[in-house]
Design an enzyme around this catalytic site. Structure first.
Site, PDB file in Angstrom:
ATOM      1  CG  HIS A   1      -1.598   1.124   1.521  1.00 37.98           C
ATOM      2  ND1 HIS A   1      -2.550   1.762   0.347  1.00 37.98           N
ATOM      3  CD2 HIS A   1      -1.624   2.164   2.403  1.00 37.98           C
ATOM      4  CE1 HIS A   1      -3.135   2.928   1.129  1.00 37.98           C
ATOM      5  NE2 HIS A   1      -2.636   3.118   2.255  1.00 37.98           N
TER       6      HIS A   1
ATOM      7  CB  CYS B   1      -2.847   3.446  -2.494  1.00 38.05           C
ATOM      8  SG  CYS B   1      -1.906   1.781  -2.915  1.00 38.05           S
TER       9      CYS B   1
END
Length: 340
Positions: free
Chosen positions: A223, A285
């Site tokens: 992430h 992200c």
């Protein structure tokens, strides 16, 4: 002939013929571009042919087409699909026995905006992979989580690689003197367990010191998040913008420890903005990191925390269609930096 040219392209016969000369007048080009923006398929086909040129005009037209395709420039609602199809037809012509070795078609045999748009249009997976290989070459993941397989190049749920994110964000940084953007890093080294953010901060401070707005793009394992160090009322603050589920306490503590190197001693000076924005932007992200840098570069003297908090709140009010469009267009705009 005059009636035919005018009805198809909204150009006079002399204007149409001038498109095949070395110099094309601004007036003629503007008329053609206006028709393209309105979705005139004949004019789109014509402009795509002009984009094949390897001179300044060809590059200018190719960039304009990609801006329409990626949503950076507004056009008719289905403009991207029409440009897609025109590029795909050109790609098919470029690969027949007569033209495949013709240098005039080289933009469809090497990394280019035209080739990317053609690859986006094809539904043939083997062709998609073949085109992706030409665009990406042989890429290798820098972390186990990076998805750099060529078959995923146009996937709407693909995680951005470090190199893609770096190319795009460094491009933004060059356009904005207010921000310093560092190369994307992992938070923790997989074998030594070193806090890489701490190391990068130490190196940055030793070399040039932190700027007023210092951006670090950090991967926590699977992430991307954005870490911003900035000054507010002569006090250094740290802002973490996380567009997925809340970070675990160990990850937060690693970031807090790194922030101390920048001179932050109180937790109240570290702000974690954590909102899941990815329901309709899967693995987005990196997209949000890129867009956040755009927002910060245009925020002027506004408090970055307020700017990003308002963006997160407003994004959640968008419809599913609007969020999906953000996903598609932002991915295209980001990858353009890797084609330059």
């Amino acid at each position: 002939m005059n009636i035919c040219v005018n009805s198809l392209y909204r150009l006079s016969t002399p204007q149409f013929h001038s498109l095949y000369s070395e110099e094309v007048s601004d007036e003629t080009l503007a008329l053609l571009i206006g028709e393209v923006e309105n979705g005139n398929q004949n004019c789109i086909d014509l402009l795509c042919n002009l984009a094949l040129r390897n001179d300044n005009l060809g590059h200018k037209v190719e960039k304009l087409l990609f801006d329409l395709f990626s949503g950076k420039r507004s056009g008719s609602p289905d403009i991207d699909k029409k440009i897609n199809q025109a590029c795909l037809v050109l790609h098919q012509i470029a690969n027949n026995d007569i033209t495949k070795n013709n240098t005039e078609w080289k933009k469809l045999h090497a990394p280019s905006r035209l080739l990317y748009m053609a690859g986006s249009a094809t539904t043939d997976l083997s062709k998609k992979i073949e085109i992706a290989h030409k665009i990406m070459g042989d890429q290798f993941a820098q972390t186990d989580q990076e998805q750099v397989g060529v078959e995923n190049l146009w996937c709407g749920a693909r995680m951005l690689s470090s190199d893609e994110l770096a190319a795009a964000t460094q491009g933004l940084a060059q356009e904005s003197p207010l921000l310093s953007v560092n190369y994307p890093i992992g938070l923790i080294h997989p074998t030594t367990k070193e806090n890489i953010l701490s190391t990068q901060l130490l190196e940055k401070i030793a070399q040039s010191g932190l700027s007023h707005n210092e951006v670090f793009l950090v991967n926590t394992g699977d992430h991307w998040l954005l870490c911003l160090f900035y000054k507010l009322a002569e006090k250094i603050k740290c802002l973490i913008f996380n567009t997925y589920y809340d970070l675990n306490e160990n990850t937060k503590q690693e970031i807090i420890e790194a922030a101390k190197i920048a001179g932050i001693s109180e937790n109240e000076d570290i702000d974690f903005i954590e909102t899941n924005l990815q329901n309709n932007v899967p693995n987005g992200c990196g997209l949000f990191c890129y867009h956040t840098i755009q927002l910060l570069s245009n925020a002027g003297q506004n408090d970055p925390a307020t700017t990003l908090r308002e963006f997160a709140e407003n994004f959640l009010t968008l419809s599913v269609e609007e969020q999906t469009l953000f996903n598609t267009q932002t991915r295209r705009q980001i990858y353009e930096y890797s084609l330059q």
